[in-house]
Design a protein around this motif. Structure first.
Motif, PDB file in Angstrom:
ATOM      1  N   UNK A  33       8.118  -0.986   4.612  1.00  0.00           N
ATOM      2  CA  UNK A  33       8.875  -0.501   3.510  1.00  0.00           C
ATOM      3  C   UNK A  33       8.454   0.224   2.468  1.00  0.00           C
ATOM      4  N   UNK A  34       8.448   1.332   1.995  1.00  0.00           N
ATOM      5  CA  UNK A  34       7.607   1.827   0.794  1.00  0.00           C
ATOM      6  C   UNK A  34       7.796   0.871  -0.381  1.00  0.00           C
ATOM      7  N   UNK A  35       6.588   0.810  -0.965  1.00  0.00           N
ATOM      8  CA  UNK A  35       6.555   0.245  -2.345  1.00  0.00           C
ATOM      9  C   UNK A  35       5.466   0.842  -3.267  1.00  0.00           C
ATOM     10  N   UNK A  36       4.817   0.158  -3.627  1.00  0.00           N
ATOM     11  CA  UNK A  36       3.584   0.431  -4.685  1.00  0.00           C
ATOM     12  C   UNK A  36       2.333   0.318  -3.913  1.00  0.00           C
ATOM     13  N   UNK A  55       7.070   8.073   1.195  1.00  0.00           N
ATOM     14  CA  UNK A  55       7.869   7.424   0.224  1.00  0.00           C
ATOM     15  C   UNK A  55       7.108   6.506  -0.800  1.00  0.00           C
ATOM     16  N   UNK A  56       5.718   6.129  -0.439  1.00  0.00           N
ATOM     17  CA  UNK A  56       5.137   5.173  -1.431  1.00  0.00           C
ATOM     18  C   UNK A  56       4.732   5.655  -2.717  1.00  0.00           C
ATOM     19  N   UNK A  57       4.797   4.969  -3.623  1.00  0.00           N
ATOM     20  CA  UNK A  57       4.266   5.236  -5.054  1.00  0.00           C
ATOM     21  C   UNK A  57       2.580   4.754  -5.092  1.00  0.00           C
ATOM     22  N   UNK A  58       1.968   5.590  -4.868  1.00  0.00           N
ATOM     23  CA  UNK A  58       0.492   5.413  -4.734  1.00  0.00           C
ATOM     24  C   UNK A  58      -0.469   5.740  -5.916  1.00  0.00           C
ATOM     25  N   UNK A 100       2.425  -3.498  -3.336  1.00  0.00           N
ATOM     26  CA  UNK A 100       2.808  -4.045  -2.103  1.00  0.00           C
ATOM     27  C   UNK A 100       1.996  -3.860  -0.920  1.00  0.00           C
ATOM     28  N   UNK A 101       0.905  -2.729  -1.167  1.00  0.00           N
ATOM     29  CA  UNK A 101      -0.068  -2.520  -0.128  1.00  0.00           C
ATOM     30  C   UNK A 101      -1.461  -2.299  -0.826  1.00  0.00           C
ATOM     31  N   UNK A 102      -2.463  -2.878  -0.200  1.00  0.00           N
ATOM     32  CA  UNK A 102      -3.803  -2.231  -0.713  1.00  0.00           C
ATOM     33  C   UNK A 102      -4.288  -2.026   0.487  1.00  0.00           C
ATOM     34  N   UNK A 103      -4.912  -0.722   0.533  1.00  0.00           N
ATOM     35  CA  UNK A 103      -5.447  -0.077   1.410  1.00  0.00           C
ATOM     36  C   UNK A 103      -7.014  -0.109   1.352  1.00  0.00           C
ATOM     37  N   UNK A 104      -7.989  -0.528   2.167  1.00  0.00           N
ATOM     38  CA  UNK A 104      -9.545  -0.247   2.076  1.00  0.00           C
ATOM     39  C   UNK A 104      -9.864   0.134   3.452  1.00  0.00           C
ATOM     40  N   UNK A 105     -10.550   1.730   3.387  1.00  0.00           N
ATOM     41  CA  UNK A 105     -10.904   2.346   4.735  1.00  0.00           C
ATOM     42  C   UNK A 105     -12.260   2.802   4.491  1.00  0.00           C
ATOM     43  N   UNK A 106     -13.157   2.271   5.263  1.00  0.00           N
ATOM     44  CA  UNK A 106     -14.766   2.616   5.391  1.00  0.00           C
ATOM     45  C   UNK A 106     -15.344   2.382   4.038  1.00  0.00           C
ATOM     46  N   UNK A 123      -6.238 -10.115  -5.235  1.00  0.00           N
ATOM     47  CA  UNK A 123      -5.570 -10.365  -6.495  1.00  0.00           C
ATOM     48  C   UNK A 123      -4.591  -9.373  -6.802  1.00  0.00           C
ATOM     49  N   UNK A 124      -4.672  -8.087  -6.229  1.00  0.00           N
ATOM     50  CA  UNK A 124      -3.757  -6.860  -6.491  1.00  0.00           C
ATOM     51  C   UNK A 124      -2.768  -7.021  -5.722  1.00  0.00           C
ATOM     52  N   UNK A 125      -2.653  -7.926  -4.432  1.00  0.00           N
ATOM     53  CA  UNK A 125      -1.429  -7.896  -3.508  1.00  0.00           C
ATOM     54  C   UNK A 125      -0.300  -8.707  -4.006  1.00  0.00           C
TER      55      UNK A 125
END
Length: 205
Positions: A33-36, A55-58, A100-106, A123-125
């Motif tokens: 579900x979309x969030x931050x 729909x995420x606030x990125x 609500x989501x932290x993404x790290x890619x490469x 800490x940010x999650x």
């Protein structure tokens, strides 16, 4: 490479990376579900833009201004709202439990620097939130193609699991995955580490 070297690389091509999101990220995150969301080392913003379209606030941060400007331009063309930040992820201080989501890619940094990134990401999650990471695996040196050739910059599922558990997350998936890469010699496969984790929800008193 430092920020200026990346700026030169990004300036030399329309897109250094695909306009499409990373396929593993899209497959794993599509049902959330979309969030931050926070995209650390976002590059030209392919994953941030995909999330915003869902729909995420990125918030997307990268230290290469040229890459951030490309992402901002694409967001404007597509009518997407992303908070673009030019900055070094090692100095960035995201709000605690703010995403609500932290993404790290490469993001492939020396071990001491990656330890800082994993700690700030954890800490940010927010409680119940997700951390998703995809990166070049150490096995790629012998069993894959492309990517950094310094083993100290490469990940393994086992090492990353230990790090994230120590940082307070619960690891839900940690494995090696293979992806097709088109080279001058034909189609080859690269080996990546994929990890999905979540921040536990504290028990009520």
């Amino acid at each position: 490479m430092d920020a200026e070297e990346w700026n030169r690389r990004y300036a030399a091509a329309a897109l250094v990376w695909s306009a499409e999101p990373n396929r593993f990220a899209a497959a794993e995150l599509d049902g959330l579900p979309p969030g931050r969301a926070l995209d650390l080392a976002s590059g030209e913003g392919r994953n941030a833009l995909w999330l915003a379209g869902k729909g995420w606030q990125v918030t997307a941060i990268d230290y290469a201004r040229v890459a951030v400007d490309k992402g901002r331009e694409r967001a404007g063309q597509d009518g997407l709202d992303v908070d673009w930040v030019v900055g070094d992820v090692l100095a960035y201080q995201p709000p605690a439990e703010g995403f609500d989501l932290v993404l790290i890619a490469y993001l492939q940094l020396p071990p001491d620097q990656m330890a800082q990134v994993w700690a700030l990401a954890a800490r940010a999650v927010a409680p119940g939130g997700t951390l998703f990471a995809i990166g070049h695996d150490r096995a790629n040196l012998t069993d894959g193609t492309g990517g950094p050739q310094d083993p100290d910059l490469l990940w393994t599922p086992e090492e990353l699991t230990r790090t994230l558990v120590a940082d307070g997350l619960t690891v839900d998936r940690a494995e090696r995955v293979r992806r097709e890469v088109t080279t001058d010699e034909g189609v080859r496969h690269a080996v990546d580490t994929l990890v999905r984790a979540h921040a536990p929800i504290p028990d009520l008193p």
